[in-house]
Design an enzyme around this catalytic site. Structure first.
Site, mmCIF file in Angstrom:
data_model
loop_
_atom_site.group_PDB
_atom_site.id
_atom_site.type_symbol
_atom_site.label_atom_id
_atom_site.label_comp_id
_atom_site.label_asym_id
_atom_site.label_seq_id
_atom_site.Cartn_x
_atom_site.Cartn_y
_atom_site.Cartn_z
ATOM 1 N N LYS A 107 -13.206 -9.428 6.500
ATOM 2 C CA LYS A 107 -14.287 -8.501 6.827
ATOM 3 C C LYS A 107 -15.086 -8.206 5.567
ATOM 4 O O LYS A 107 -14.549 -8.126 4.472
ATOM 5 C CB LYS A 107 -13.735 -7.212 7.451
ATOM 6 C CG LYS A 107 -12.656 -6.495 6.662
ATOM 7 C CD LYS A 107 -12.104 -5.349 7.481
ATOM 8 C CE LYS A 107 -10.981 -4.622 6.764
ATOM 9 N NZ LYS A 107 -9.741 -5.421 6.681
ATOM 10 N N SER A 160 -8.379 0.589 0.017
ATOM 11 C CA SER A 160 -9.437 0.654 1.016
ATOM 12 C C SER A 160 -9.836 2.106 1.297
ATOM 13 O O SER A 160 -10.318 2.799 0.419
ATOM 14 C CB SER A 160 -8.996 -0.060 2.291
ATOM 15 O OG SER A 160 -10.047 -0.174 3.205
ATOM 16 N N ASP A 187 -13.922 0.432 -0.441
ATOM 17 C CA ASP A 187 -13.896 -0.905 -1.042
ATOM 18 C C ASP A 187 -14.927 -1.831 -0.408
ATOM 19 O O ASP A 187 -14.941 -3.034 -0.672
ATOM 20 C CB ASP A 187 -12.499 -1.522 -0.985
ATOM 21 C CG ASP A 187 -12.048 -1.848 0.429
ATOM 22 O OD1 ASP A 187 -12.445 -1.114 1.355
ATOM 23 O OD2 ASP A 187 -11.290 -2.825 0.611
ATOM 24 N N ASP A 210 -15.495 -3.194 2.472
ATOM 25 C CA ASP A 210 -15.239 -4.308 3.392
ATOM 26 C C ASP A 210 -15.491 -3.909 4.847
ATOM 27 O O ASP A 210 -15.427 -4.756 5.738
ATOM 28 C CB ASP A 210 -13.830 -4.886 3.207
ATOM 29 C CG ASP A 210 -12.708 -3.913 3.540
ATOM 30 O OD1 ASP A 210 -12.991 -2.716 3.745
ATOM 31 O OD2 ASP A 210 -11.541 -4.350 3.591
ATOM 32 N N ARG A 211 -15.795 -2.635 5.101
ATOM 33 C CA ARG A 211 -16.099 -2.176 6.457
ATOM 34 C C ARG A 211 -17.490 -1.558 6.487
ATOM 35 O O ARG A 211 -18.026 -1.143 5.463
ATOM 36 C CB ARG A 211 -15.077 -1.139 6.921
ATOM 37 C CG ARG A 211 -13.658 -1.653 6.909
ATOM 38 C CD ARG A 211 -12.699 -0.639 7.487
ATOM 39 N NE ARG A 211 -11.326 -1.045 7.314
ATOM 40 C CZ ARG A 211 -10.336 -0.729 8.129
ATOM 41 N NH1 ARG A 211 -10.576 0.027 9.186
ATOM 42 N NH2 ARG A 211 -9.110 -1.132 7.892
ATOM 43 N N THR A 262 -3.972 -8.612 15.741
ATOM 44 C CA THR A 262 -4.735 -7.587 15.044
ATOM 45 C C THR A 262 -4.782 -7.857 13.546
ATOM 46 O O THR A 262 -3.770 -8.150 12.922
ATOM 47 C CB THR A 262 -4.101 -6.206 15.293
ATOM 48 O OG1 THR A 262 -3.937 -6.037 16.691
ATOM 49 C CG2 THR A 262 -4.966 -5.101 14.740
ATOM 50 N N ASP A 304 -16.871 1.795 3.686
ATOM 51 C CA ASP A 304 -15.676 2.478 3.200
ATOM 52 C C ASP A 304 -15.569 2.228 1.696
ATOM 53 O O ASP A 304 -16.374 1.482 1.124
ATOM 54 C CB ASP A 304 -14.436 2.035 3.979
ATOM 55 C CG ASP A 304 -14.108 0.562 3.781
ATOM 56 O OD1 ASP A 304 -14.996 -0.192 3.335
ATOM 57 O OD2 ASP A 304 -12.967 0.159 4.083
ATOM 58 N N ARG A 331 0.860 -1.177 0.000
ATOM 59 C CA ARG A 331 0.000 0.000 0.000
ATOM 60 C C ARG A 331 0.897 1.227 0.000
ATOM 61 O O ARG A 331 1.737 1.384 0.879
ATOM 62 C CB ARG A 331 -0.943 0.026 1.195
ATOM 63 C CG ARG A 331 -2.111 1.001 1.005
ATOM 64 C CD ARG A 331 -3.154 0.879 2.098
ATOM 65 N NE ARG A 331 -3.871 -0.388 2.078
ATOM 66 C CZ ARG A 331 -4.900 -0.662 2.870
ATOM 67 N NH1 ARG A 331 -5.328 0.222 3.745
ATOM 68 N NH2 ARG A 331 -5.508 -1.834 2.808
#
Length: 619
Positions: free
Chosen positions: A444, A173, A330, A332-333, A406, A328, A71
């Site tokens: 997610k 993201s 993309d 996924d949240r 995490t 968000d 990223r």
């Protein structure tokens, strides 16, 4: 021209003092021949303007491939996302897959992409995905390349559904608009974990020279090895998530607003609500279509706060809606806000939504499972920096709860292990508004989470209650879990290392952690960077450790827990705090005051020495 006419600039660029001369010229040469004139033009402009620091930043060090993939900003050079680095990364990944799968050419890979684009450099998620496809096809590997933008969860779903060797999602993201990323999934449908990251990184270094066919994305798009899974996966994904629809409320009157925050989520959330026979949510018109500029928000991340939801609240007021859902970019949240009796909007934290969705998933499971013994086969997961509310629920209800490191890469892989053992993984979440409500996607998924949240909201409406009231009921039954999380921005790795090393050598004593923080006594310390945990008989941490990231957890005598860690994708030092009360303790005001005091003490005692070098979270 650079060699003959710009000697002074050459000196200023630090070729002789900072970077190996030959390495610098090779980087420039390769960049000029990336076959992307916009990227080359960026370098030429930086040279003409004498932008020494910008050149150094682009060319001095290669992006590090980790468990989160890549990223970085789109632009020229080995430190940025561009045609060349995408090709180099994919060549390495392809070789690594060949080493690990003898049937790669039979099974193939899937590639998806979001709507990001960078006009200045000529980079875009769609273009990068085509180049990645060309690399694999040049080696005879079948590629399932989505013909249009998709949510990130579609890629791991496709890996599992089609039994592929791997998946790639080109997305950054919720990062700023100039960034892009390269996210990798393994054959088990979960994100890669070590040692795959190291193996892929090594393979990239061994395959830096572009293969001749790697540039031929146009030819690759015509190759019979290329397949478009869009229609089939769209149909199958929504068919699968329908299995998690437990109540039908097609006639319910609750009104919901949804925003995709200029990302890919709009059409998919609409389809998810349709699959659940739910009234379609009102879409925020200004944000429903993809916009790489994210023109109506400062940060394209609904986790950042109410500023991202201003237009959503305005639409909700006009339509009389009481709930706002936000993905968000993309998708996924998922974030959720609810209008209160005071007419103010409450934006739920990721931990609060984890409590609500976890409760709802278990509630629905109980409705369909009369066998009391079946609960012993049931699991829920969360990351170690997330609320421990699911642990409290599990203790009372009899199912299993586990925490992981995490990130969903850890929860996804652990879920896969449990599923392979015949266990039922009902739900997993992380506090950063990430939720896995279906084992069909081992990551997610903001699309399925939106539909399941919509169903939960509809159910609560029929019971004349709402999300806020249900959350209070959960805390009253299982114990209040009060959380307070934030972060500091820091771009200087030396400052970050100094801050954490001070905690490991507190008071100037080597290998000595603090025992107090202001008036609060520390009862235990776990350091997942070094592997130390004085809560264990041998002082060795049970969870995996990583020396490449910083993470220390402090347990306090008053029941508080605080974790400080660095982000894997952003220049942030994050801190997470929680105070847990036993069921029946409803003195929320006192709990919040105690937690506020604890956070103030942490900032004052643990961050203060470096405070002038840290930037606080933007308001």
């Amino acid at each position: 021209d650079f060699e003959n006419e710009d000697y002074e600039l050459k000196n200023q660029c630090g070729i002789y003092s900072c970077v190996n001369k030959m390495c610098f010229f090779v980087c420039l040469f390769v960049c000029f021949f990336t076959q992307n004139p916009k990227t080359a033009a960026m370098v030429q402009n930086m040279m003409k303007e004498g932008a020494v620091e910008a050149l150094r930043k682009c060319f001095s060090s290669r992006m590090e491939f980790g468990t989160a993939g890549l990223r970085a900003a789109m632009g020229p050079g080995i430190a940025c996302m561009n045609d060349l680095t995408i090709i180099q990364t994919t060549q390495g990944f392809c070789r690594y897959l060949e080493e690990n799968f003898g049937n790669l050419k039979e099974r193939g890979v899937v590639i998806g992409y979001d709507a990001r684009a960078h006009p200045t450099s000529g980079g875009s998620s769609k273009h990068f995905s085509s180049l990645a496809a060309a690399v694999f096809i040049s080696q005879g590997v079948p590629v399932h390349l989505f013909s249009d933008i998709t949510p990130t969860p579609f890629v791991p779903f496709t890996v599992s559904h089609l039994g592929l060797c791997a998946g790639i999602m080109v997305t950054a993201s919720h990062n700023p608009k100039q960034d892009n990323g390269y996210k990798v999934y393994w054959e088990n449908g979960a994100q890669i974990v070590s040692p795959h990251d190291k193996g892929i990184s090594k393979a990239i270094e061994e395959n830096l020279e572009p293969w001749p066919e790697s540039w031929n994305s146009e030819e690759a798009l015509k190759n019979p090895l290329l397949k478009d899974p869009y229609q089939d996966i769209h149909r199958e994904y929504f068919k699968v998530i329908q299995k998690h629809c437990h109540h039908r409320y097609s006639q319910h009157t609750v009104k919901i607003v949804h925003t995709s925050v200029h990302g890919v989520g709009h059409a998919f959330v609409q389809s998810a609500f349709k699959a659940f026979d739910l009234r379609p949510p009102y879409a925020v018109e200004e944000q429903k279509d993809p916009d790489p500029e994210f023109s109506t928000v400062k940060y394209p991340n609904p986790e950042e706060g109410e500023g991202v939801l201003t237009l959503s609240f305005a639409l909700a007021e006009r339509e009389g809606a009481t709930v706002v859902l936000a993905n968000d970019p993309d998708a996924d949240r998922l974030a959720i806000a609810e209008k209160q009796e005071s007419a103010q909007w409450r934006l739920f934290s990721g931990n609060e939504l984890g409590a609500l969705l976890g409760w709802w998933m278990f509630h629905c499971w109980k409705q369909q499972n009369s066998d009391a013994a079946a609960v012993k086969n049931l699991y829920m997961l969360s990351s170690t920096v997330s609320s421990k509310i699911l642990r409290a629920v599990a203790l009372k209800e009899g199912f299993h709860f586990e925490e992981t490191l995490t990130g969903f890469k850890w929860m996804g892989n652990r879920a896969r292990d449990l599923l392979d053992q015949g266990k039922t993984v009902l739900f997993a979440f992380e506090e950063a508004i990430g939720y896995m409500c279906s084992p069909s996607v081992l990551d997610k998924d903001g699309v399925s989470a939106a539909a399941i949240a919509g169903e939960m909201i509809a159910y609560l409406t029929t019971k004349n209650t709402n999300l806020s009231q249900q959350l209070a009921t959960i805390y009253e039954e299982y114990g209040y879990h009060i959380c307070k999380n934030s972060y500091f921005i820091c771009h200087d790795q030396n400052v970050i290392c100094s801050l954490f090393e001070r905690l490991r050598n507190y008071g100037g004593q080597k290998d000595s952690y603090p025992t107090k923080c202001g008036r609060f006594s520390i009862s235990a310390v776990r350091d997942l960077t070094t592997g130390y945990d004085n809560n264990q008989p041998d002082n060795k941490a049970v969870l995996p450790t990583s020396s490449s990231s910083q993470m220390i957890t402090f347990n306090f005598s008053n029941g508080g827990v605080a974790t400080m860690r660095t982000s894997g994708t952003e220049p942030k030092i994050k801190y997470y705090t929680e105070l847990c009360a036993a069921p029946g303790n409803s003195d929320v005001k006192h709990l919040k005051k105690e937690l506020d005091d604890l956070v103030d003490a942490i900032v004052e005692n643990f961050f203060e020495p470096q405070k002038n070098k840290l930037q606080p979270k933007p308001e």
